[in-house]
Design a protein around this motif. Sequence first.
Motif, PDB file in Angstrom:
ATOM      1  N   GLN A 117      13.867 -23.789  -9.604  1.00  0.00           N
ATOM      2  CA  GLN A 117      14.780 -24.925  -9.667  1.00  0.00           C
ATOM      3  C   GLN A 117      14.456 -25.923  -8.552  1.00  0.00           C
ATOM      4  N   ARG A 118      14.715 -27.196  -8.809  1.00  0.00           N
ATOM      5  CA  ARG A 118      14.437 -28.225  -7.800  1.00  0.00           C
ATOM      6  C   ARG A 118      15.202 -27.955  -6.507  1.00  0.00           C
ATOM      7  N   SER A 119      16.449 -27.538  -6.624  1.00  0.00           N
ATOM      8  CA  SER A 119      17.261 -27.274  -5.423  1.00  0.00           C
ATOM      9  C   SER A 119      16.653 -26.140  -4.601  1.00  0.00           C
ATOM     10  N   SER A 120      16.183 -25.088  -5.307  1.00  0.00           N
ATOM     11  CA  SER A 120      15.552 -23.968  -4.596  1.00  0.00           C
ATOM     12  C   SER A 120      14.246 -24.411  -3.947  1.00  0.00           C
TER      13      SER A 120
ATOM     14  N   ASN B 212       6.242 -25.136 -11.347  1.00  0.00           N
ATOM     15  CA  ASN B 212       7.167 -24.225 -12.008  1.00  0.00           C
ATOM     16  C   ASN B 212       6.466 -23.413 -13.094  1.00  0.00           C
TER      17      ASN B 212
ATOM     18  N   ASN C 107      13.436 -27.391  -2.886  1.00  0.00           N
ATOM     19  CA  ASN C 107      13.718 -28.223  -1.709  1.00  0.00           C
ATOM     20  C   ASN C 107      14.149 -27.369  -0.520  1.00  0.00           C
ATOM     21  N   ARG C 108      14.940 -26.318  -0.789  1.00  0.00           N
ATOM     22  CA  ARG C 108      15.323 -25.409   0.304  1.00  0.00           C
ATOM     23  C   ARG C 108      14.081 -24.714   0.847  1.00  0.00           C
ATOM     24  N   HIS C 109      13.194 -24.292  -0.037  1.00  0.00           N
ATOM     25  CA  HIS C 109      11.966 -23.628   0.399  1.00  0.00           C
ATOM     26  C   HIS C 109      11.089 -24.583   1.210  1.00  0.00           C
ATOM     27  N   ARG C 110      11.022 -25.853   0.797  1.00  0.00           N
ATOM     28  CA  ARG C 110      10.237 -26.841   1.556  1.00  0.00           C
ATOM     29  C   ARG C 110      10.762 -26.952   2.983  1.00  0.00           C
ATOM     30  N   ASP C 111      12.087 -27.020   3.130  1.00  0.00           N
ATOM     31  CA  ASP C 111      12.682 -27.134   4.467  1.00  0.00           C
ATOM     32  C   ASP C 111      12.393 -25.879   5.297  1.00  0.00           C
TER      33      ASP C 111
END
Length: 306
Positions: A44-47, A29, A49-53
């Motif tokens: 953000q962590r949520s973003s 970050n 994680n979505r990017h990782r997927d």
Amino acid sequence: MKPAQIFNQYIWIINTLRAYRKLTLEQLNQKWQEDGVADGNPLQRSSFNRHRDAILDMFGIIIDCEPKTYKYYISNPEVLNDGSISQWLFSTLAVHGMLADCAAIKDRIILENVPAGEEYLDTIKRAIKSNHRLHLGYKKFGAEGYVKTVCPYTLKLWEQRWYLLALNNDGQMRIYALDRVTKVELTDETFEMPADFSSEAYFSDYYGVKTDGTPMAHVVVRAHRWTPDYLRTLPLHHSQQELESGEITHADSSTTPYTDFSFDIRPTDDFLNELMKFGIEVLQPLDLREKMRQRVLEMYHYYEQK
């Protein structure tokens, strides 16, 4: 957010983890904000994680997390160097992202042009994905056009041209250059793709796109002067091996450096044309050396004529 911006964020995450190997989300970050990836907004962590997927789905790249250090890393970096569609897509988007930041100097960046055929890619892609046959209109150079029903197997980009590897109704595999395709229609007929078919394996014995059944050969070539560096930095084939280097002494006592290389390959015209382009000499086998000698003589006669 525009798709191009999202893709650029994917590329940034991949490149940053490749460069720094392992980073915590906090470290990632910090670099994210320093580089102004999202106009200074935090990752953000949520973003993340979505990017990782999305990165896994799009490129097949796995971003894992060490349980003890909580550092993220790419656990299968080899996927970016295997010549696959994932690697090609990653490279293409990376270049796209770089060029998007270069609008001010667009007149100083020159790209290669890919000729006609792109308009058929979407239909062919859908046929490959769903295993549907295609009605393919085709016209070879200097020949009459025809229409065939084919089973599309593989798309390959080669020297600025798209090619389709397809199975004809006669059971023969054929290569079609998309710049010679006149029409493509998706049919309702499906076909069964062989479970053991591998596009990479099909082309592995060849250089280029011609797969005409030329017998395998152990080819030894000699690259003169500066040419060995080109072969070292961009091998012609996965079987390429460097053998030995030396110097040729001429009658005037001058010398020319050389390096010998070997290939285990089916030496089709695509391969021989590439050797001629670089002025590479074939040493073995002798029948292939003679074939190249005849090509050189034919070219010489073109220039000899007045």
